[in-house]
Design a protein around this motif. Structure first.
Motif, PDB file in Angstrom:
ATOM      1  N   PRO A  99     -12.856   6.836  -2.609  1.00 50.05           N
ATOM      2  CA  PRO A  99     -12.804   5.453  -3.101  1.00 50.05           C
ATOM      3  C   PRO A  99     -11.484   5.165  -3.806  1.00 50.05           C
ATOM      4  O   PRO A  99     -10.901   6.052  -4.426  1.00 50.05           O
ATOM      5  N   GLY A 100     -11.020   3.923  -3.666  1.00 48.89           N
ATOM      6  CA  GLY A 100      -9.837   3.485  -4.414  1.00 48.89           C
ATOM      7  C   GLY A 100      -8.508   3.976  -3.891  1.00 48.89           C
ATOM      8  O   GLY A 100      -7.499   3.936  -4.589  1.00 48.89           O
ATOM      9  N   THR A 101      -8.468   4.457  -2.632  1.00 46.73           N
ATOM     10  CA  THR A 101      -7.199   4.971  -2.112  1.00 46.73           C
ATOM     11  C   THR A 101      -6.437   3.919  -1.291  1.00 46.73           C
ATOM     12  O   THR A 101      -5.361   4.195  -0.789  1.00 46.73           O
ATOM     13  N   GLY A 102      -7.025   2.739  -1.138  1.00 41.61           N
ATOM     14  CA  GLY A 102      -6.289   1.659  -0.475  1.00 41.61           C
ATOM     15  C   GLY A 102      -6.804   1.285   0.907  1.00 41.61           C
ATOM     16  O   GLY A 102      -6.083   0.642   1.678  1.00 41.61           O
ATOM     17  N   LYS A 103      -8.047   1.642   1.228  1.00 40.96           N
ATOM     18  CA  LYS A 103      -8.571   1.341   2.569  1.00 40.96           C
ATOM     19  C   LYS A 103      -8.720  -0.175   2.776  1.00 40.96           C
ATOM     20  O   LYS A 103      -8.317  -0.705   3.801  1.00 40.96           O
ATOM     21  N   THR A 104      -9.287  -0.846   1.784  1.00 38.40           N
ATOM     22  CA  THR A 104      -9.433  -2.301   1.900  1.00 38.40           C
ATOM     23  C   THR A 104      -8.055  -2.956   1.940  1.00 38.40           C
ATOM     24  O   THR A 104      -7.820  -3.886   2.714  1.00 38.40           O
ATOM     25  N   MET A 105      -7.147  -2.435   1.112  1.00 41.74           N
ATOM     26  CA  MET A 105      -5.785  -2.974   1.112  1.00 41.74           C
ATOM     27  C   MET A 105      -5.147  -2.857   2.491  1.00 41.74           C
ATOM     28  O   MET A 105      -4.466  -3.767   2.949  1.00 41.74           O
ATOM     29  N   LEU A 106      -5.384  -1.704   3.146  1.00 41.03           N
ATOM     30  CA  LEU A 106      -4.795  -1.497   4.476  1.00 41.03           C
ATOM     31  C   LEU A 106      -5.347  -2.510   5.475  1.00 41.03           C
ATOM     32  O   LEU A 106      -4.597  -3.059   6.291  1.00 41.03           O
ATOM     33  N   VAL A 117       0.871  -1.187   0.000  1.00 44.93           N
ATOM     34  CA  VAL A 117       0.000   0.000   0.000  1.00 44.93           C
ATOM     35  C   VAL A 117       0.903   1.231   0.000  1.00 44.93           C
ATOM     36  O   VAL A 117       1.593   1.490   0.980  1.00 44.93           O
ATOM     37  N   MET A 118       0.873   1.961  -1.104  1.00 48.93           N
ATOM     38  CA  MET A 118       1.851   3.052  -1.238  1.00 48.93           C
ATOM     39  C   MET A 118       1.211   4.433  -1.144  1.00 48.93           C
ATOM     40  O   MET A 118       0.019   4.593  -1.425  1.00 48.93           O
ATOM     41  N   GLY A 119       2.038   5.399  -0.753  1.00 52.25           N
ATOM     42  CA  GLY A 119       1.582   6.790  -0.736  1.00 52.25           C
ATOM     43  C   GLY A 119       0.698   7.145   0.438  1.00 52.25           C
ATOM     44  O   GLY A 119       0.086   8.206   0.446  1.00 52.25           O
ATOM     45  N   GLY A 174      -5.177   5.452  -6.151  1.00 49.20           N
ATOM     46  CA  GLY A 174      -4.346   4.272  -6.424  1.00 49.20           C
ATOM     47  C   GLY A 174      -5.035   3.328  -7.397  1.00 49.20           C
ATOM     48  O   GLY A 174      -4.399   2.774  -8.301  1.00 49.20           O
ATOM     49  N   ALA A 175      -6.366   3.169  -7.216  1.00 53.02           N
ATOM     50  CA  ALA A 175      -7.115   2.276  -8.106  1.00 53.02           C
ATOM     51  C   ALA A 175      -7.110   2.825  -9.537  1.00 53.02           C
ATOM     52  O   ALA A 175      -6.951   2.073 -10.500  1.00 53.02           O
ATOM     53  N   ASP A 176      -7.246   4.167  -9.664  1.00 49.37           N
ATOM     54  CA  ASP A 176      -7.206   4.793 -11.000  1.00 49.37           C
ATOM     55  C   ASP A 176      -5.852   4.547 -11.660  1.00 49.37           C
ATOM     56  O   ASP A 176      -5.773   4.265 -12.858  1.00 49.37           O
ATOM     57  N   SER A 228       5.330   0.932  -9.082  1.00 52.15           N
ATOM     58  CA  SER A 228       5.111  -0.460  -8.696  1.00 52.15           C
ATOM     59  C   SER A 228       4.285  -1.202  -9.756  1.00 52.15           C
ATOM     60  O   SER A 228       4.596  -2.337 -10.100  1.00 52.15           O
ATOM     61  N   TYR A 229       3.245  -0.551 -10.296  1.00 45.89           N
ATOM     62  CA  TYR A 229       2.440  -1.244 -11.321  1.00 45.89           C
ATOM     63  C   TYR A 229       3.185  -1.325 -12.653  1.00 45.89           C
ATOM     64  O   TYR A 229       3.050  -2.306 -13.385  1.00 45.89           O
ATOM     65  N   LEU A 230       4.003  -0.302 -12.952  1.00 42.53           N
ATOM     66  CA  LEU A 230       4.757  -0.323 -14.216  1.00 42.53           C
ATOM     67  C   LEU A 230       5.855  -1.387 -14.188  1.00 42.53           C
ATOM     68  O   LEU A 230       6.272  -1.890 -15.232  1.00 42.53           O
TER      69      LEU A 230
HETATM   70  P1  ADP Z   1     -10.709   1.440  -1.220  1.00 42.91           P
HETATM   71  O1  ADP Z   1     -10.997   0.345  -0.233  1.00 42.91           O
HETATM   72  O2  ADP Z   1     -10.078   2.657  -0.589  1.00 42.91           O
HETATM   73  O3  ADP Z   1     -11.884   1.811  -2.091  1.00 42.91           O
HETATM   74  P2  ADP Z   1      -8.994  -0.551  -2.376  1.00 42.91           P
HETATM   75  O4  ADP Z   1      -8.077  -0.844  -1.242  1.00 42.91           O
HETATM   76  O5  ADP Z   1     -10.125  -1.517  -2.596  1.00 42.91           O
HETATM   77  O6  ADP Z   1      -9.605   0.913  -2.233  1.00 42.91           O
HETATM   78  O7  ADP Z   1      -8.140  -0.401  -3.719  1.00 42.91           O
HETATM   79  C1  ADP Z   1      -8.549  -0.944  -4.952  1.00 42.91           C
HETATM   80  C2  ADP Z   1      -7.324  -1.319  -5.775  1.00 42.91           C
HETATM   81  O8  ADP Z   1      -6.610  -0.141  -6.183  1.00 42.91           O
HETATM   82  C3  ADP Z   1      -6.329  -2.163  -5.008  1.00 42.91           C
HETATM   83  O9  ADP Z   1      -6.601  -3.533  -5.131  1.00 42.91           O
HETATM   84  C4  ADP Z   1      -5.008  -1.768  -5.663  1.00 42.91           C
HETATM   85  O10 ADP Z   1      -4.818  -2.504  -6.869  1.00 42.91           O
HETATM   86  C5  ADP Z   1      -5.200  -0.316  -6.038  1.00 42.91           C
HETATM   87  N1  ADP Z   1      -4.729   0.640  -4.998  1.00 42.91           N
HETATM   88  C6  ADP Z   1      -5.515   1.516  -4.350  1.00 42.91           C
HETATM   89  N2  ADP Z   1      -4.792   2.251  -3.489  1.00 42.91           N
HETATM   90  C7  ADP Z   1      -3.523   1.831  -3.587  1.00 42.91           C
HETATM   91  C8  ADP Z   1      -2.305   2.205  -2.945  1.00 42.91           C
HETATM   92  N3  ADP Z   1      -2.274   3.181  -2.005  1.00 42.91           N
HETATM   93  N4  ADP Z   1      -1.172   1.556  -3.296  1.00 42.91           N
HETATM   94  C9  ADP Z   1      -1.197   0.586  -4.230  1.00 42.91           C
HETATM   95  N5  ADP Z   1      -2.301   0.188  -4.884  1.00 42.91           N
HETATM   96  C10 ADP Z   1      -3.463   0.806  -4.580  1.00 42.91           C
END
Ligand code: ADP
Length: 297
Positions: free
Chosen positions: A81-88, A23-25, A236-238, A211-213
């Motif tokens: 949305p998509g900032t990595g909350k689920t990932m965390l 989880v970056m940034g 991050g998701a974008d 990381s994705y590149l």
């Molecule tokens: P949220 O729960 O905040 O909506 P997610 O954790 O579900 O977001 O993130 C969705 C996807 O986007 C992840 O599976 C990952 O591929 C990418 N992603 C989002 N945030 C990050 C991040 N901070 N670092 C790396 N990848 C990220």
């Protein structure tokens, strides 16, 4: 690799392979969550009361440090949305080596009074049965939104049930809108730790893109810094999506590697919607537009 226990309706995830490094940034958020992770990794060593046993009862009534500090009962991750909350949440479970439940607030949305609350009860009783330590509730605003007189009573019952059950289990919840949440959720003794997970800044975007590149074949002209500068506001998701779109385009074009043009194309597609190939401006209409704009000034 995830292994699910088949016997329950709520499926615990065992062996999350996500770590904080993935989880970056979001360094500040990670630093705040490190304390909880440490505790989960070794609750007995971290509790000053060594008589503690892993029964899932009164976990947080125990002091975390010998100074008497207490861990929060619930952690609320707040961010777009998509900032990595689920990932965390996955990373906390992965780093601590504990299993967890992944649920969404919408799973508790029910038209029938009491069904959502019953589901909540089932979730916690299943978690306690398996001595599970983490429950992650995404989009908690689905049922944890501000209560008003016109609110349906099923929502209120679900929320009350959560408040009753939140004891002895780490509950991590996520929401995009803190302001929309019911006050009872954010009072002390409930979700009393609020961790902001913001959209990544330029350095965060650079790290995520890098990381994705790193997983695809790149042409020599790719400049991650330029790309990071031009992607303000993307999550991050974008960014993960951007790299994917570029890779698919390059493959469709028969290219050997993904170039800056592919990445810029993907960026524009995400920032401005689908590319309008049909929108070719003729020399005549361009001249007319120039004359019109010129006449205006
Ligand atoms: P949220 O729960 O905040 O909506 P997610 O954790 O579900 O977001 O993130 C969705 C996807 O986007 C992840 O599976 C990952 O591929 C990418 N992603 C989002 N945030 C990050 C991040 N901070 N670092 C790396 N990848 C990220």
């Amino acid at each position: 690799m995830y292994v699910a226990l088949a016997s329950t309706k709520f499926q615990p995830i065992i062996g999350s392979s996500t770590t904080f490094k993935d989880v970056m940034g979001v360094d500040e958020a990670k630093a705040e969550l490190e304390e909880i992770t440490q505790y989960l990794r070794d609750p007995v060593a971290n509790a000053s009361d060594h008589s503690y046993s892993n029964t899932g009862k009164g976990l947080f009534s125990l002091p975390f440090t010998c100074l008497g500090g207490r861990l929060p009962k619930g952690v609320l991750l707040v961010g777009p949305p998509g900032t990595g909350k689920t990932m965390l949440a996955r990373a906390i479970a992965g780093e601590a080596g504990v299993p967890f439940f992944l649920t969404s607030g919408s799973e508790f949305e029910e038209m029938l009074v009491g069904v959502g609350a019953k589901r909540m009860r089932d979730l916690f009783s299943t978690a306690k049965k398996h001595s599970l330590w983490i429950i992650f509730i995404d989009e908690i605003d689905s049922f944890g939104g501000k209560r008003s007189h016109i609110d349906a009573s099923y929502t209120r019952m679900t929320l009350n049930q959560l408040l009753v059950e939140m004891d002895g289990i780490v509950v991590i919840a996520a929401t995009n809108f803190l302001e929309s949440l019911d006050k009872s959720l954010v009072r002390p003794g409930c979700f009393d730790r609020i961790v902001v997970v913001p959209s990544p800044d330029v350095e965060g975007r650079r790290q995520i893109l890098e990381s994705y590149l790193s997983k695809i074949l790149l042409a020599d002209d790719v400049d991650v810094t330029i790309l990071a500068r031009g992607t303000t506001g993307l999550s991050g998701a974008d960014l993960a999506n951007l790299v994917n779109i570029a890779a698919v385009k390059a493959a469709n074009d028969g290219a050997k590697a993904v170039s800056m043009v592919d990445l810029e194309h993907a960026k524009d597609k995400i920032l401005m919607g689908v590319e309008r190939k049909s929108s070719v401006i003729s020399a005549k209409s361009r001249r007319l537009a120039a004359l019109h704009e010129g006449a205006m000034h």
